[in-house]
Design an enzyme around this catalytic site. Structure first.
Site, PDB file in Angstrom:
ATOM      1  N   CYS A  87     -43.979   8.782  39.050  1.00 16.60           N
ATOM      2  CA  CYS A  87     -43.763   9.760  39.882  1.00 16.60           C
ATOM      3  C   CYS A  87     -42.188  10.081  40.021  1.00 16.60           C
ATOM      4  O   CYS A  87     -41.407   9.925  39.013  1.00 16.60           O
ATOM      5  CB  CYS A  87     -44.368   9.336  41.305  1.00 16.60           C
ATOM      6  SG  CYS A  87     -43.472   7.647  41.848  1.00 16.60           S
ATOM      7  N   LYS A  88     -41.519  10.683  40.826  1.00 13.94           N
ATOM      8  CA  LYS A  88     -40.305  11.323  40.976  1.00 13.94           C
ATOM      9  C   LYS A  88     -39.406  10.040  40.758  1.00 13.94           C
ATOM     10  O   LYS A  88     -38.494  10.014  39.990  1.00 13.94           O
ATOM     11  CB  LYS A  88     -40.015  12.019  42.239  1.00 13.94           C
ATOM     12  CG  LYS A  88     -38.589  12.728  42.343  1.00 13.94           C
ATOM     13  CD  LYS A  88     -38.307  13.370  43.473  1.00 13.94           C
ATOM     14  CE  LYS A  88     -36.977  13.861  43.544  1.00 13.94           C
ATOM     15  NZ  LYS A  88     -36.154  14.441  44.763  1.00 13.94           N
TER      16      LYS A  88
END
Length: 147
Positions: A87-88
């Site tokens: 994810c980020k």
């Protein structure tokens, strides 16, 4: 620093920046990516993948993706592949997906699975920190600073 954290022989976790580094993915033999975000890019490398379209917000329903993701990770591993979940920042959504995988396919409790994911990630950070500390004098000297 670009890095993939191995959680098992067939499962890695990372942030989106590292996940999009083609050389790193090739070096780590990643064959499948799970992008746990609505906005982060997929790697340019042509490998299989799936998107879990959620933001990093408590109101998002990540639960409905747990089985599908856990099964995809297991299937890739059974075929000799390696899955990268990202994810980020590689800390929240991706860790939840990895925890769900260990609960479902390794029969761990929530506490055991989450504890293992956190421990592997912390161990990886400690190893990276050790490398940084080992080279701190050279880094300081190169930057013109002293310790």
């Amino acid at each position: 620093m670009l890095h993939l954290c191995p959680l098992s022989e067939s499962l890695l976790i990372s942030n989106s920046r590292s996940a999009c580094d083609t050389d790193l993915l090739c070096r780590e033999r990643v064959t499948f990516c799970i992008n746990v975000s609505k906005q982060q890019p997929f790697p340019a490398l042509k490998i299989s993948g799936m998107r879990v379209p959620v933001f990093d917000e408590p109101a998002e329903n990540l639960y409905k993706y747990f089985d599908r993701c856990a099964d995809a990770i297991e299937d890739a591993g059974k075929q000799g592949g390696r899955t990268l979940v990202y994810c980020k920042n590689g800390r929240s959504r991706s860790a939840a997906i990895c925890t769900a995988y260990f609960m479902k396919h390794r029969s761990l409790s929530l506490q055991e699975a989450f504890g293992d994911v956190v421990q592997w990630m912390l161990t990886d950070v400690q190893v990276s920190t050790h490398r940084l500390l080992k080279h701190a004098p050279e880094i300081s000297q190169a930057s013109g600073r002293t310790q």
